[in-house]
Design an enzyme around this catalytic site. Structure first.
Site, PDB file in Angstrom:
ATOM      1  N   MET A  43       0.616  -1.655  -0.386  1.00  0.00           N
ATOM      2  CA  MET A  43       0.076   0.164   0.163  1.00  0.00           C
ATOM      3  C   MET A  43       0.268   1.099   0.137  1.00  0.00           C
ATOM      4  O   MET A  43       0.352   1.974   0.533  1.00  0.00           O
ATOM      5  CB  MET A  43      -1.088   0.047   1.182  1.00  0.00           C
ATOM      6  N   GLY A  49      11.380  -2.133   5.613  1.00  0.00           N
ATOM      7  CA  GLY A  49      10.765  -4.217   5.353  1.00  0.00           C
ATOM      8  C   GLY A  49      10.349  -4.586   3.622  1.00  0.00           C
ATOM      9  O   GLY A  49      10.220  -5.469   3.567  1.00  0.00           O
ATOM     10  N   HIS A  50       9.543  -3.633   3.010  1.00  0.00           N
ATOM     11  CA  HIS A  50       9.265  -3.821   1.988  1.00  0.00           C
ATOM     12  C   HIS A  50      10.905  -3.775   0.804  1.00  0.00           C
ATOM     13  O   HIS A  50      10.608  -4.950   0.472  1.00  0.00           O
ATOM     14  CB  HIS A  50       8.676  -1.925   1.238  1.00  0.00           C
ATOM     15  N   GLN A  79     -10.404  -2.847   2.368  1.00  0.00           N
ATOM     16  CA  GLN A  79     -10.469  -3.256   3.144  1.00  0.00           C
ATOM     17  C   GLN A  79     -10.393  -2.388   4.489  1.00  0.00           C
ATOM     18  O   GLN A  79      -9.442  -2.478   5.712  1.00  0.00           O
ATOM     19  CB  GLN A  79      -8.380  -3.840   2.758  1.00  0.00           C
ATOM     20  N   LYS A 170       5.383 -10.570   8.532  1.00  0.00           N
ATOM     21  CA  LYS A 170       4.820  -9.068  10.179  1.00  0.00           C
ATOM     22  C   LYS A 170       3.048  -9.002  10.258  1.00  0.00           C
ATOM     23  O   LYS A 170       2.658  -9.240  10.950  1.00  0.00           O
ATOM     24  CB  LYS A 170       5.036  -7.848   9.788  1.00  0.00           C
ATOM     25  N   GLN A 174      -3.018 -11.642   7.910  1.00  0.00           N
ATOM     26  CA  GLN A 174      -2.925 -11.651   6.750  1.00  0.00           C
ATOM     27  C   GLN A 174      -2.418 -12.614   5.426  1.00  0.00           C
ATOM     28  O   GLN A 174      -3.172 -13.204   4.692  1.00  0.00           O
ATOM     29  CB  GLN A 174      -2.754 -10.481   5.987  1.00  0.00           C
TER      30      GLN A 174
HETATM   31  O1  PAF Z   1      -0.359  -5.759   3.411  1.00  0.00           O
HETATM   32  C1  PAF Z   1      -0.824  -5.051   2.866  1.00  0.00           C
HETATM   33  O2  PAF Z   1      -0.212  -3.739   2.173  1.00  0.00           O
HETATM   34  C2  PAF Z   1      -1.948  -5.259   2.062  1.00  0.00           C
HETATM   35  O3  PAF Z   1      -2.557  -5.271   2.664  1.00  0.00           O
HETATM   36  C3  PAF Z   1      -2.235  -5.486   0.654  1.00  0.00           C
HETATM   37  C4  PAF Z   1      -1.349  -7.445   0.794  1.00  0.00           C
HETATM   38  C5  PAF Z   1      -1.042  -4.692  -0.692  1.00  0.00           C
HETATM   39  C6  PAF Z   1      -3.277  -5.730   0.175  1.00  0.00           C
HETATM   40  O4  PAF Z   1      -3.816  -4.424   0.376  1.00  0.00           O
END
Ligand code: PAF
Length: 538
Positions: A43, A49-50, A79, A170, A174
């Site tokens: 997002m 982390g990314h 979401q 993390k 999910q």
């Molecule tokens: O973890 C996230 O950043 C979001 O939930 C994702 C997986 C990109 C879905 O919008």
């Protein structure tokens, strides 16, 4: 500024390719079909982390070509609940482009909601996440959240069609939800969970940390301390969930954080647990001002065990040895133990089929498996180095007979259990997942067709300078060995109920290893048991 010919947006030699429409994305994806495509959905508001996910995504797998890495940046309205932070969620596409460029990602897909959901959101078909996983923990406080996540990820997967999807551990819940949705819907993509990256104060990196002022940030760090306190208690031997939860809660209360939940759950089913036995997870969600923080701790009562069973000639030894190295586990070659005993039986001139004659040899058996200098396992039996001798065709022909005696199974199983009592190993054999380590975290049944195994056996014999019998003869003896192994009275070769079958026909060793590592990671988080590669990454 130049524009790409495929409509892929502004082109610059040193900047990540920016794609904003689904048409751009589809056109870009069609290029270089020979390179695998690895996908990191985000997002945005990217952090370390990314960056670590993107770096991991760029690593070639299965000895194949270097993958193309695509990340998406999309703040998904589906979401967020009505009172949540959709509007103010941090957005900074320029900074995201810079980070994606710096880590060498190939393209960044940043659609608007209208581009991703052209028919609008209200009439959109949605994915319903599995309720058992999606309505517990965060799902209790964020109804519909995981349906929104599942919907956007399925939509993105349909457009991107990657070979591999990388997600952070993390957001453990999910990750579990998405693994399950992908499996249930039969989507062809490998899912890889990657270790959590933390800030200096122990907090997991998260875009939402930007909401915190300095004072709040100091308080928020109590989430990390709460988990550390529970980890200390667990290390000291505490197994009661209530005590572990209380230790964590104390820190949250002291920092005046508002608890959503502190729960001890099973890491795969997310079902609540009373005791932390085997592998369990302490999960926390708490609010610090406007910021909701989530984190978890994986608790393991011992290092993991991987059980690899399967018929003769399925490539178990090669694969198990390499997998052990990749995961930083010890390699326990139980087949070598049965072979070594068979060698001793022959040496002593005992009839291999006579259990009563074989039994006395077990009493003073001094069998040792040592790590050789070249990574090969060295097998010592009563002082003799039998590493090479136990691989001869004579031993291969007799080992099933010796291994079928109940006294032999009992003696060697006891020895294997003793070797595995502290965990931390990959063991291969015929009954590892059923008889030797029924509580192994990851059970694999590695197999290949008889024809494929006969082909491999012929190659192996030729390589080692032994005469190569005709293919049909080899196939027949392999089928006969399968029959003997599967029909013996004690610990017959059979697939444990909770084992995953991996058929290796047509796969390279590298491809098999990647598949096994993925299976291991489904069950043992990298956060709990980092492999050597995880420890090397930032
Ligand atoms: O973890 C996230 O950043 C979001 O939930 C994702 C997986 C990109 C879905 O919008």
């Amino acid at each position: 500024m130049a524009h790409s010919q495929d409509g892929g947006g502004p082109l610059s030699c040193c900047s990540v390719r920016l794609l904003t429409s689904t048409a751009d994305l589809v056109a870009w994806r069609r290029h270089e079909p020979e390179r695998p495509l690895h996908f990191v959905p985000t997002m945005g508001c990217l952090h370390r982390g990314h960056a670590s996910l993107l770096k991991r995504a760029a690593e070639p797998r299965s000895g194949g070509p270097s993958p193309r890495v695509l990340l998406s940046v999309f703040v998904n309205p589906l979401q967020f609940g009505p009172d949540e932070d959709y509007e103010r969620y941090p957005r900074d596409l320029e900074a995201d482009r810079a980070l994606a460029t710096a880590v060498g990602a190939d393209a960044l897909f940043a659609p608007s909601p209208a581009a991703l959901y052209p028919g609008g959101e209200s009439q959109l078909s949605r994915v319903l996440a599995p309720p058992a996983l999606a309505t517990v923990l965060c799902g209790r406080f964020r109804p519909g959240h995981f349906d929104g996540v599942a919907t956007v990820v399925c939509r993105l997967l349909a457009l991107v069609r990657p070979q591999r999807l990388l997600l952070g551990e993390k957001d453990w819940q999910q990750l579990q939800v998405l693994r399950r949705v992908i499996r249930d819907l039969g989507l062809e993509v490998a899912v890889e969970g990657c270790p959590t990256v933390r800030e200096a104060d122990g907090l997991a990196c998260s875009s939402r940390l930007r909401y915190l002022g300095a004072a709040e940030r100091g308080r928020a760090a109590a989430v990390a301390r709460a988990l550390a306190a529970a980890a200390d208690l667990h290390r000291a031997g505490e197994r009661q969930g209530a005590a572990l939860i209380a230790a964590a809660r104390e820190w949250l209360r002291a920092a005046a954080l508002e608890e959503d939940y502190v729960e001890l759950v099973h890491p795969l089913s997310l079902a609540p647990l009373v005791e932390a036995r085997g592998c369990s997870m302490l999960a926390v969600a708490a609010r610090c001002g406007d910021c909701r923080l989530i984190d978890h701790l994986v608790l393991m009562s011992r290092p993991p065990i991987v059980a690899i069973d399967g018929p003769a000639g399925a490539g178990k030894s090669t694969v198990t040895r390499a997998l052990a190295r990749r995961l930083g586990l010890l390699y326990l070659d139980t087949g070598a133990m049965y072979r070594a005993l068979t060698w001793w039986v022959r040496e002593q001139g005992v009839d291999p089929g006579d259990a009563a004659a074989v039994a006395p040899l077990l009493a003073d058996l001094d069998l040792r498996l040592l790590d050789g200098t070249d990574g090969e396992q060295q097998v010592l039996l009563n002082g003799h180095d039998v590493t090479a001798a136990i691989r001869s065709p004579e031993i291969t022909a007799l080992v099933s007979t010796v291994a079928a005696h109940p006294c032999v199974r009992d003696a060697l199983t006891a020895q294997q259990r003793a070797m595995g009592s502290r965990g931390g190993l990959v063991a291969e054999g015929r009954d590892i997942g059923t008889a030797v380590f029924p509580d192994a975290e990851c059970k694999i049944f590695l197999t290949a067709s008889v024809a494929e195994r006969a082909r491999r056996r012929a190659l192996d014999l030729a390589e080692r300078g032994f005469p190569v019998p005709p293919q049909a003869e080899l196939a027949e003896s392999i089928a006969e060995r399968d029959r003997l192994d599967s029909s013996r009275a004690v610990a017959p070769l059979c697939q444990a109920e909770d084992a995953v079958e991996v058929l290796t026909d047509g796969l390279t060793i590298e491809a098999v290893l990647t598949a096994l590592e993925d299976l291991f990671r489904e069950r043992v988080p990298a956060d709990a048991w980092p492999g050597p590669a995880d420890l090397a990454s930032p």
